[in-house]
Design an enzyme around this catalytic site. Structure first.
Site, PDB file in Angstrom:
ATOM      1  N   SER B 223      20.058 -10.925   6.446  1.00 39.22           N
ATOM      2  CA  SER B 223      21.308 -11.306   6.876  1.00 39.22           C
ATOM      3  C   SER B 223      22.002 -10.173   7.512  1.00 39.22           C
ATOM      4  CB  SER B 223      22.268 -11.489   5.525  1.00 39.22           C
ATOM      5  OG  SER B 223      22.073 -10.490   4.817  1.00 39.22           O
ATOM      6  N   GLY B 228      25.784 -13.290  11.071  1.00 46.55           N
ATOM      7  CA  GLY B 228      25.065 -14.294  10.741  1.00 46.55           C
ATOM      8  C   GLY B 228      23.546 -13.850  10.327  1.00 46.55           C
ATOM      9  N   ASP B 255      25.904 -12.339  -1.734  1.00 47.62           N
ATOM     10  CA  ASP B 255      25.777 -13.194  -3.070  1.00 47.62           C
ATOM     11  C   ASP B 255      26.121 -14.740  -3.089  1.00 47.62           C
ATOM     12  OD1 ASP B 255      25.191 -10.818  -4.166  1.00 47.62           O
ATOM     13  OD2 ASP B 255      27.192 -10.416  -4.617  1.00 47.62           O
TER      14      ASP B 255
END
Lengths: 311, 311
Positions: B223, B228, B255
């Site tokens: 990530s 993105g 998360d």
């Protein structure tokens, strides 16, 4: 027995970090946590002085449970009994972040106390004070407790025949003065509203102490940090000066002073002796890293260096 | 059932202060406290996504009790069950001080876990994983837990027939790769040691994801925060880009991404659909003030703006 009151009890947390950079993340190197609040510090010092102490206050939630557990550990060591009244709110925490020689502190206000919880405390207090020779009322109170709190606790103590030492400021102090506490002990910053200006000099501190007596205190002691304190007693007035400067953490020195005054009152010491001992204990507390601790050997050593002068 | 693992569970405390001045005292305006740690955030998001979730981890002391009480409150609301293994040490706290647009964070390391407590956890985990379709392993571990921890938990999950998503870094991640986790999901900062340099560009992130697959991950997702993420799957590789920038608190977005990946795996979605949904949930989490929360309506709205391109 000496009864110490800590209405805004806390868990005092201490974080050590290499440096503090606002806006960034820090790994905490060491974590300390123990029961705190001014009244708890007073109780710790009195226990070290060999006094039989009952600590009362309000405690709630998981922080309150942590306070009770910490105090239960102390109880095993010495003559300290905790008689905390449960509340529904969560007791507060304080956070001290130590970075190098600097300390950054965050103080929570404390939980909202309901009228019913305050009544339950007053009832419990009336029972405890019956066995007390001296009561020490210290520090701020959580939201929901009236400004008349210390006035009411002083009145109840006097009815029960106990002497009262009050270490507070603002309305809490001012309302209590009318009840004639045996000793009022604010510091120089805390008398600014009473005096109309900060108490910067010994003359200012003496004038503030005289005002405290005029408003009802039987004896008034205004502490000036490392410079010592002035005391206006029913007979004479004194300036009490440390003979040498102690380096360390001044947090808790005022609480050590309040504890030593209570110790002296129970022992029936005359004012010069009582004030000398109290100044030595307060100065020795500065050398201890944590509020509520003091070095008894250092206090004994400092005792003979304290200057007590009539003014 | 999805099993989420949070070995370094915490109470996340948030203080609001008007400003932060190092070396001074601050009155805390508002206090927030709730169970946290990456695995707890994953469990919260999965619960919001309608999944049946079991959260496991280690909890001890008064902070551990506070975590358990907070999670018990959540359990009443949704399909979350907490199965925490008790330890003697005190679970950690994290402290976020919010001042204006800035946040200053203090992270405790966590309690020392004994070999016996770790064995007790492994035994409990083996029982829980038997009923799980997917296991999510998230975040750091407290002192005393071996670097092979996530490798061992991945092996046990595979023996029980569960898929594994791992969101960790360093040795914990590297040792687990050899066990062939279904998805490894570090962020661009966390692959720096693997890559030999920070992953600054999409090419860097793709190269890092390919290395993760080379070392054993079946799918690797790296990530890149607001830009993105890239995904190297067994068949194809994808760059997944948000169609619009969401302002807010990026803590917890990773998360939310891990949670949404677990959600997609249990639903048997194909990669483009799974990745699109996951990106929408992660982006929507940024708009929620607290890690572990996300706005389901915003996620649905963002879903169609996400670009999923083969690379």
């Amino acid at each position: 027995m000496i009864l110490t009151v800590c209405l805004n009890i806390a868990i005092d947390t201490t974080y050590t970090v290499p440096g503090l950079v606002p806006g960034s993340s820090h790994r905490v190197a060491t974590v300390g946590a123990r029961a705190g609040g001014k009244g708890v510090n007073v109780a710790r010092v009195l226990t070290s002085l060999g006094q039989d102490v009952v600590l009362t206050g309000l405690a709630g939630g998981s922080t309150g449970a942590q306070v009770a557990a910490d105090l239960a550990g102390l109880t095993g060591l010495a003559g300290l009994t905790a008689e905390l009244v449960p509340i529904a709110g969560e007791s507060r925490r304080t956070m001290a972040v130590v970075h190098g020689a600097e300390v950054t502190v965050f103080n929570e206000a404390g939980p909202l106390v309901t009228a019913e919880e305050w009544r339950a405390f007053l009832e419990s207090y009336a029972g405890l004070v019956a066995a007390a020779g001296v009561v020490v009322l210290s520090g701020s109170v959580p939201p929901g407790i009236p400004a008349s709190a210390y006035a009411e606790l002083t009145g109840t103590a006097h009815t029960a025949g106990a002497a009262v030492i009050i270490d507070a400021e603002g309305e809490l102090l001012h309302e209590a003065l009318a009840q004639g506490p045996e000793i009022a002990k604010p510091n120089a910053n805390e008398v600014a509203t009473l005096l109309g200006r900060p108490a910067r000099t010994t003359d200012d501190a003496t004038e503030a102490a005289e005002l405290l007596v005029k408003h009802g205190a039987k004896t008034a002691i205004v502490s000036q940090g490392a410079e010592g304190f002035v005391a206006v007693t029913p007979g004479k007035s004194y300036a009490v000066r440390p003979g040498r400067l102690v380096h360390g953490n001044p947090t808790g020195a005022g609480d050590a002073l309040a504890a030593a005054l209570a110790d002296g009152l129970t022992k029936g010491q005359d004012w010069p002796e009582l004030l000398r001992n109290a100044a030595a204990v307060a100065a020795a507390a500065v050398a201890a890293p944590l509020a509520g601790d003091f070095d008894a050997r250092l206090a004994a050593e400092l005792r003979n260096t304290i200057q007590v002068e009539e003014v």
